[in-house]
Scaffold this motif. Sequence first.
Motif, PDB file in Angstrom:
ATOM      1  N   GLU A 163       0.801  -1.220   0.000  1.00 41.33           N
ATOM      2  CA  GLU A 163       0.000   0.000   0.000  1.00 41.33           C
ATOM      3  C   GLU A 163       0.836   1.273   0.000  1.00 41.33           C
ATOM      4  O   GLU A 163       0.335   2.354  -0.307  1.00 41.33           O
ATOM      5  CB  GLU A 163      -0.930   0.003   1.226  1.00 41.33           C
ATOM      6  N   LYS A 164       2.126   1.181   0.361  1.00 43.02           N
ATOM      7  CA  LYS A 164       2.938   2.389   0.440  1.00 43.02           C
ATOM      8  C   LYS A 164       3.346   2.923  -0.921  1.00 43.02           C
ATOM      9  O   LYS A 164       3.640   4.110  -1.072  1.00 43.02           O
ATOM     10  CB  LYS A 164       4.193   2.116   1.267  1.00 43.02           C
ATOM     11  N   VAL A 165       3.387   2.058  -1.906  1.00 48.83           N
ATOM     12  CA  VAL A 165       3.847   2.448  -3.237  1.00 48.83           C
ATOM     13  C   VAL A 165       2.641   2.553  -4.161  1.00 48.83           C
ATOM     14  O   VAL A 165       1.809   1.646  -4.214  1.00 48.83           O
ATOM     15  CB  VAL A 165       4.859   1.432  -3.801  1.00 48.83           C
ATOM     16  N   LYS A 166       2.560   3.655  -4.892  1.00 45.18           N
ATOM     17  CA  LYS A 166       1.463   3.870  -5.827  1.00 45.18           C
ATOM     18  C   LYS A 166       1.813   3.279  -7.186  1.00 45.18           C
ATOM     19  O   LYS A 166       2.893   3.520  -7.712  1.00 45.18           O
ATOM     20  CB  LYS A 166       1.187   5.371  -5.966  1.00 45.18           C
ATOM     21  N   LEU A 167       0.893   2.501  -7.763  1.00 49.51           N
ATOM     22  CA  LEU A 167       1.086   1.891  -9.072  1.00 49.51           C
ATOM     23  C   LEU A 167       0.184   2.584 -10.078  1.00 49.51           C
ATOM     24  O   LEU A 167      -1.037   2.652  -9.894  1.00 49.51           O
ATOM     25  CB  LEU A 167       0.768   0.399  -9.031  1.00 49.51           C
ATOM     26  N   SER A 168       0.785   3.122 -11.130  1.00 49.51           N
ATOM     27  CA  SER A 168       0.039   3.794 -12.191  1.00 49.51           C
ATOM     28  C   SER A 168       0.201   2.999 -13.480  1.00 49.51           C
ATOM     29  O   SER A 168       1.316   2.633 -13.861  1.00 49.51           O
ATOM     30  CB  SER A 168       0.565   5.224 -12.386  1.00 49.51           C
ATOM     31  N   VAL A 169      -0.922   2.697 -14.161  1.00 46.64           N
ATOM     32  CA  VAL A 169      -0.919   1.908 -15.394  1.00 46.64           C
ATOM     33  C   VAL A 169      -1.527   2.748 -16.509  1.00 46.64           C
ATOM     34  O   VAL A 169      -2.584   3.360 -16.324  1.00 46.64           O
ATOM     35  CB  VAL A 169      -1.710   0.600 -15.225  1.00 46.64           C
ATOM     36  N   ALA A 170      -0.853   2.794 -17.653  1.00 46.92           N
ATOM     37  CA  ALA A 170      -1.343   3.561 -18.805  1.00 46.92           C
ATOM     38  C   ALA A 170      -1.015   2.794 -20.076  1.00 46.92           C
ATOM     39  O   ALA A 170       0.008   2.115 -20.164  1.00 46.92           O
ATOM     40  CB  ALA A 170      -0.708   4.949 -18.838  1.00 46.92           C
ATOM     41  N   LEU A 221       3.655   1.806 -14.880  1.00 48.52           N
ATOM     42  CA  LEU A 221       3.687   0.673 -15.805  1.00 48.52           C
ATOM     43  C   LEU A 221       2.883   1.088 -17.035  1.00 48.52           C
ATOM     44  O   LEU A 221       1.698   1.403 -16.925  1.00 48.52           O
ATOM     45  CB  LEU A 221       3.081  -0.561 -15.145  1.00 48.52           C
ATOM     46  N   ALA A 222       3.543   1.127 -18.187  1.00 50.66           N
ATOM     47  CA  ALA A 222       2.877   1.643 -19.384  1.00 50.66           C
ATOM     48  C   ALA A 222       3.255   0.812 -20.600  1.00 50.66           C
ATOM     49  O   ALA A 222       4.299   0.159 -20.630  1.00 50.66           O
ATOM     50  CB  ALA A 222       3.253   3.114 -19.615  1.00 50.66           C
ATOM     51  N   THR A 223       2.367   0.850 -21.590  1.00 48.26           N
ATOM     52  CA  THR A 223       2.664   0.261 -22.904  1.00 48.26           C
ATOM     53  C   THR A 223       2.651   1.384 -23.917  1.00 48.26           C
ATOM     54  O   THR A 223       1.796   2.281 -23.864  1.00 48.26           O
ATOM     55  CB  THR A 223       1.628  -0.811 -23.280  1.00 48.26           C
ATOM     56  N   ARG A 224       3.591   1.337 -24.840  1.00 51.20           N
ATOM     57  CA  ARG A 224       3.764   2.426 -25.801  1.00 51.20           C
ATOM     58  C   ARG A 224       3.827   1.879 -27.225  1.00 51.20           C
ATOM     59  O   ARG A 224       4.305   0.778 -27.454  1.00 51.20           O
ATOM     60  CB  ARG A 224       5.052   3.202 -25.516  1.00 51.20           C
ATOM     61  N   ARG A 225       3.370   2.673 -28.153  1.00 52.83           N
ATOM     62  CA  ARG A 225       3.447   2.341 -29.578  1.00 52.83           C
ATOM     63  C   ARG A 225       4.687   3.014 -30.158  1.00 52.83           C
ATOM     64  O   ARG A 225       4.835   4.234 -30.089  1.00 52.83           O
ATOM     65  CB  ARG A 225       2.187   2.835 -30.296  1.00 52.83           C
ATOM     66  N   VAL A 226       5.583   2.223 -30.710  1.00 48.83           N
ATOM     67  CA  VAL A 226       6.847   2.729 -31.258  1.00 48.83           C
ATOM     68  C   VAL A 226       6.899   2.342 -32.735  1.00 48.83           C
ATOM     69  O   VAL A 226       6.937   1.152 -33.072  1.00 48.83           O
ATOM     70  CB  VAL A 226       8.064   2.146 -30.509  1.00 48.83           C
ATOM     71  N   THR A 227       6.875   3.340 -33.610  1.00 47.34           N
ATOM     72  CA  THR A 227       6.892   3.086 -35.042  1.00 47.34           C
ATOM     73  C   THR A 227       8.330   2.972 -35.546  1.00 47.34           C
ATOM     74  O   THR A 227       9.286   3.301 -34.846  1.00 47.34           O
ATOM     75  CB  THR A 227       6.169   4.206 -35.797  1.00 47.34           C
TER      76      THR A 227
END
Length: 789
Positions: free
Chosen positions: A501-508, A551-557
């Motif tokens: 709970e101490k660490v915030k997880l951000s997903v995009a 934590l993220a996923t990205r589109r790389v052309t």
Amino acid sequence: MGAALAVSLGIVWLATNSAPAVAAFAAGLVALGGLTWVLARPKPVQQQVEYALPDWSVTVAAIDRPDCAVAITDRAGRLVCANRAFEVWFTTAHAPPRLPVDNASLERLAKAGRSGWRDGQGKADIIENESGRWSAEAQRAGRGDDYLVWTISPLSNPDPVAELVPHLDGKLGRALAAAGMAAAIVDPDGKIRAASSGFAARATGDPAALLTGQEFTAFLRQDERDQVSWAREGRRGNPLTMYYLPVRDPDAPGAVDYGTTPSLMLLVEAGVGLGGGAVEGTAAVPHLEALLGNLPLGLAMADRDGRLLFANPAFMRAAGREGEAPPVYPTDLVVQEDKGAISDAIRRFAQGPAAAGDLAVRLRTQPEDPVTLSLAGVRGLGEAAVLLSLTDSSEETRLKRQVAQATKMQAVGQLAGGVAHDFNNVLTAILGTCDLMLLRHTPGDSDYDDIQQIRANSNRAASLTRQLLAFSRQQTLRPEVLQLPDVVQDVSTLLKRLIGEKVKLSVAHDRDLGAVRADPSQLEQVIVNLVVNARDAVLAKGEIGGGKITLATRRVTAADVRAMRSAIMPQVDYTALVVEDTGTGIAPDYLGKIFEPFFTTKEQGKGTGLGLSTVYGIVKQSGGFIFADSEVGKGTKFTVYLPVHHASPEELAAKTVRAEPAAQWAGGGRVLLVEDEDMVRAVAERALTRAGYTVTAAADGDEGLAYVEQGAEFDLVLSDVVMPGMDGPAMVREIRARHPSLPVLFMSGYAEEQLRKEIDIADVHFLPKPFTVQQVTDKVGGVLAAARI
């Protein structure tokens, strides 16, 4: 009108006999008359001003300049006027800024045009094509600022030699002569182009002598000691020191081409400095220092006593002393054991005939790696000295270490794969025995919980072998075409429990992500390992609020990859997984080692050092790339690039065909079991026998082949791959020669992809070790069912 006014006033007086009435009447008449005059006054005629169209012939005559091109354009970009120079250089078919020049020049012209319309003036420093180079200026003009006046001037290459010649014949030459220096400009072919009066006086005895076109060396002589003096003075002449300076534009790009560049030669009697004062040591040192100071080669000079006269920056950089002042002696740069060898070599090359040689020495900054020190005797420029050359081997040393590390990593990887293979055999026996024992014990028995504990610990050991195989890139992958956000979504619940709970997880997630082909379970392991490392880094920093993991996923052309200018990644489309934290960061010294096995910065007992090496192995085996960027105190970002999977025509066709339901095996069948490990063979034999199969067990390939040669009939061959004597693939090739359609199931602890490349046998199936009793029976039934279709 006056008489009528008087009559009117008289009539009013007779009628009213009242003076105020008469006055009022008179005032009314005056007001009425004034109003009538104002309304009836003729209006002045407004003068109409007409402007004549510009007379461009006058403009053409005004801008007719042979030294530059002038052109006038309107707001529509049309060429309305140009002088003759513009027509010759660019033709009237082109209007600024669209001139026949290269692309970079067109961009500069367009920028100058925009600045001209916006700010009133603009400039393009350089525009060029195959026929010339120019500078361009644009200035807004006209009554309504409706025109741009372009002035384009040619750029000429400066000629420093031509500029220097008159100075050498004038006051500069006389000043050099007064300081005891003779100066001459010498062409690359050795001919004198110009000489000062001091040079002419020393060379011929006549200060006014014309020496242009004569050989420079004809006025000099060299004695048996390689000393240079004036030829006119003969043996009685004093030795000379020559200072050599290439005459070229210092702002010109590229290196100096000594074969095509004229030279300024300054001759001073040995022992006299450039200012006329006496100097000690080798007279040629200032000349050589000026000549060699900016060369990329590590060069230095020592006198015959071993003192270091000068060292250029490249020499100090190669010696590991970049930015430091040169020491008194070159021996100060090497270890104690090599000092005597350098001193002897310098003395030998300084006193003997002109020669060159190499010497292996060890620098104090890197005593483990010997380097080559080249020495050469210097003659003809004053007192004898020794030229030292040291090549910067830091890059070579780094590459050697990388190769050694890669070789070591390859050996460790092969060892890890071999250990994991043998360990998988042991775990197969343990897991199989536990499964067989559990068939005889039910929950509640005294031994049931102990057996389950053994089985659980065996599964933990199996996960460790999978890590070892992942590091060595030999694990068995089961790739699927999948979307990366789906994998992240499946594992996100587990991640929240892991980080606390101490660490915030951000997903995009980005939109329009391409599908990738990878093993989903292995990708989950990659995500978990990276997030767990990020959690540890965040908690170690001890921030108030706990920190954050993104934590993220990205589109790389492919265009993005080209912009990255990566020499490693192919220029294709990728789907990227980014794990970024706000933790402690990774020190630059450690950043290149984080993917090595067993390397960890955690406290002893809190990390195995296999997490990131496992991630690296999985990513590379999946055809991807992983990079780490970190800044101490700010955090770390890991980026995993997985190539986008484009479906083949066969895959697209397969999607349109409805899959038929898999056939079910009714049970039973004759199985030839070949396994050299006794415990694994025993477990597999008991498991298949309990499932209703008739099993014939063999300890190696020779024994298994013997059963077939004796006429035994089998429905399936279940064999290990690596065995002493005849291995599994060799045995199968012999059996397939007699029974081409016989199903074959290989079991091995190595990777399926690697084995398929090595054995090169069609229509075979694989069962990875370690396996359970249920897995081996299900797999055998599945292979037999597939063979029936």
